[in-house]
Design a protein around this motif. Structure first.
Motif, short mmCIF file in Angstrom:
data_model
loop_
_atom_site.label_atom_id
_atom_site.label_comp_id
_atom_site.label_asym_id
_atom_site.label_seq_id
_atom_site.Cartn_x
_atom_site.Cartn_y
_atom_site.Cartn_z
N TYR A 214 29.13 -43.01 8.05
CA TYR A 214 27.81 -42.40 8.25
C TYR A 214 27.58 -41.17 7.38
O TYR A 214 26.54 -40.51 7.50
N GLY A 215 28.53 -40.85 6.50
CA GLY A 215 28.36 -39.69 5.62
C GLY A 215 28.20 -38.38 6.37
O GLY A 215 27.35 -37.56 6.03
N MET A 216 29.04 -38.17 7.37
CA MET A 216 28.88 -37.02 8.24
C MET A 216 29.57 -35.75 7.73
O MET A 216 29.26 -34.65 8.19
N ARG A 217 30.53 -35.87 6.82
CA ARG A 217 31.36 -34.71 6.49
C ARG A 217 30.55 -33.56 5.90
O ARG A 217 30.72 -32.39 6.29
N GLU A 218 29.67 -33.86 4.96
CA GLU A 218 28.89 -32.79 4.32
C GLU A 218 27.95 -32.09 5.30
O GLU A 218 27.93 -30.85 5.36
N PRO A 219 27.15 -32.83 6.10
CA PRO A 219 26.28 -32.12 7.04
C PRO A 219 27.06 -31.36 8.11
O PRO A 219 26.61 -30.31 8.57
N LEU A 220 28.23 -31.86 8.51
CA LEU A 220 29.05 -31.12 9.47
C LEU A 220 29.52 -29.80 8.87
O LEU A 220 29.50 -28.74 9.53
N ALA A 221 29.94 -29.85 7.60
CA ALA A 221 30.37 -28.63 6.93
C ALA A 221 29.20 -27.65 6.79
O ALA A 221 29.34 -26.44 6.99
N GLY A 224 28.57 -25.70 9.75
CA GLY A 224 29.54 -24.67 10.05
C GLY A 224 30.84 -25.17 10.67
O GLY A 224 31.67 -24.37 11.11
N LEU A 225 31.06 -26.49 10.69
CA LEU A 225 32.31 -27.00 11.25
C LEU A 225 33.48 -26.63 10.35
O LEU A 225 33.43 -26.84 9.13
N GLU A 226 34.53 -26.10 10.95
CA GLU A 226 35.74 -25.72 10.20
C GLU A 226 36.96 -26.44 10.76
O GLU A 226 37.05 -26.64 11.97
N TYR A 227 37.85 -26.83 9.86
CA TYR A 227 39.14 -27.38 10.25
C TYR A 227 40.18 -26.28 10.06
O TYR A 227 40.29 -25.70 8.98
N VAL A 228 40.93 -25.97 11.10
CA VAL A 228 41.93 -24.89 11.05
C VAL A 228 43.30 -25.48 11.33
O VAL A 228 43.50 -26.17 12.34
N GLU A 229 44.25 -25.22 10.43
CA GLU A 229 45.61 -25.71 10.59
C GLU A 229 46.46 -24.61 11.22
O GLU A 229 46.67 -23.54 10.64
#
Length: 230
Positions: A214-221, A224-229
């Motif tokens: 669904y091409g969600m990665r860009e709009p999620l970013a 303001g969605l962040e991935y934290v390791e």
């Protein structure tokens, strides 16, 4: 001049092309609802009275009075092969308006099921007859035959407007109303949606994520969605 729709039976309603109804019947309620623009659903309290019940057909509408099933006997005369009875009430009532005797009567006329914003009874018999019913309630409480309603007039059933000849489809996911004039177009749209979903289903089986389909990665970013390791 009649000031309301009570005491009225319309005997010559328009029905959609049976071929379009047959095409529409191939699809589930969720697909039809989405294909039609997310409109037409009845309230979610409308449930099948037995497991596996499913129906799709033109509506012969019935306007009932609370605790009175007289108009079902009037409606039986108006039913044609493939029709579905769709019943609303002038006010809320969960009495047992409909049971196996009425089901036997309307089945003999070609009726393929019932949708009612009210109560029904004799559920085990209805299941044995394979007569699908979607209802507000199951109730053994009996009814009388004393007050006029109407047949084949516009009704509101579980917050959905239903006109005579509209197609009503129902399954375990709910009940949806398709206006008579757009049945063919909605069947086309449902097929297109089904084909599109099958393509996605194949990708999901291969492990592809919805994030990518669904091409969600860009709009999620961008949201303001962040991935934290950690």
């Amino acid at each position: 001049m009649r000031l309301n729709n009570l005491g009225l039976v319309r005997t010559n309603i328009e029905r959609p092309d049976p071929a379009d109804v047959a095409r529409l019947a191939q699809f589930g309620v969720a697909t039809i609802h989405e294909a039609m623009g997310r409109v037409g659903l009845m309230r979610p309290y409308m449930r099948p009275v037995y497991t596996g019940a499913k129906l799709c057909g033109p509506a012969v509408t019935v306007l009932l009075q609370p605790g009175d099933n007289w108009m079902f006997h009037v409606a039986a005369e108006q039913v044609q092969e493939g029709d579905v009875l769709v019943a609303g009430c002038t006010t809320e009532s969960e009495d047992g308006f409909f049971g196996d005797l009425l089901a036997t009567s309307v089945s003999a006329r070609g009726c393929k099921g019932l949708v009612i914003d009210g109560g029904v009874r004799d559920v085990a018999d209805l299941e044995e007859m394979n007569f699908p019913v979607f209802a507000r309630a199951i109730s053994s409480k009996g009814t009388v035959k004393a007050t006029l309603g109407s047949v084949n007039v516009p009704v509101v059933v579980a917050n959905a407007a239903v006109n005579p000849g509209d197609v009503v489809a129902a399954d375990v996911d709910g009940v949806v109303v398709v206006p008579r004039e757009v049945v063919g177009a909605v069947a086309d749209a449902s097929q297109k949606r089904e084909d599109n979903e099958e393509s996605k289903r194949q990708q999901f089986r291969q492990g592809v994520l919805g994030l990518d389909i669904y091409g969600m990665r860009e709009p999620l970013a961008a949201a303001g969605l962040e991935y934290v390791e950690d």
